[in-house]
Design an enzyme around this catalytic site. Structure first.
Site, mmCIF file in Angstrom:
data_model
loop_
_atom_site.group_PDB
_atom_site.id
_atom_site.type_symbol
_atom_site.label_atom_id
_atom_site.label_comp_id
_atom_site.label_asym_id
_atom_site.label_seq_id
_atom_site.Cartn_x
_atom_site.Cartn_y
_atom_site.Cartn_z
ATOM 1 N N CYS A 81 24.570 -23.337 50.094
ATOM 2 C CA CYS A 81 23.987 -24.326 49.169
ATOM 3 C C CYS A 81 24.019 -25.731 49.279
ATOM 4 O O CYS A 81 25.749 -26.024 48.966
ATOM 5 C CB CYS A 81 23.918 -24.003 47.843
ATOM 6 S SG CYS A 81 23.389 -24.785 46.473
ATOM 7 N N CYS B 146 25.606 -27.412 46.407
ATOM 8 C CA CYS B 146 27.050 -26.687 45.339
ATOM 9 C C CYS B 146 28.027 -27.721 46.555
ATOM 10 O O CYS B 146 28.974 -27.782 45.956
ATOM 11 C CB CYS B 146 26.990 -25.553 45.993
ATOM 12 S SG CYS B 146 26.570 -24.421 44.977
#
Length: 119
Positions: free
Chosen positions: A39, A42
């Site tokens: 991600c 993230c």
């Protein structure tokens, strides 16, 4: 308290235990695939999270890995079912075993909002 990246069941259980700190945090991240989190959001917040939680004098934080993309997208993902997390990254503030605040995705990078979560 260090940022706990590999929580054992007893670490997760400590969120409600008699010896748990009054305030702790759950950090929901995508799992690491081929050496990095899949991600991009993230990855973007990782340094902010480390700065806030990784150290002996920092608040207790536990990383909860939500799985690979396929696992994350299933409605039965444990983060979705157990914690009502629908976006990663997400940080929950846990006080005395109950969620009292949450930041999602780019809100984590908002210094004012992040500082409010930590207070």
């Amino acid at each position: 308290m260090p940022l706990l990246a590999n929580p054992f069941p007893q670490v997760m259980n400590s969120l409600n235990g008699p010896t748990s700190p009054d305030v702790s945090y759950l950090v929901f991240y995508s799992s690491v695939i081929d050496g990095q989190m899949w991600c991009p959001d993230c990855v973007n917040v990782e340094s902010t999270v480390k700065a806030a939680f990784d150290g002996a004098d920092k608040p207790k934080a536990i990383i909860y890995w939500v799985g690979d993309r396929t696992e994350w997208r299933t409605p039965k993902n444990k983060a979705r079912v157990d914690w009502n997390v629908n976006n990663v990254p997400t940080i929950l503030r846990i006080e005395n075993g109950k969620e009292t605040a949450r930041l999602v995705e780019n809100d984590i990078l908002d210094k004012k909002k992040f500082q409010a979560l930590l207070k």
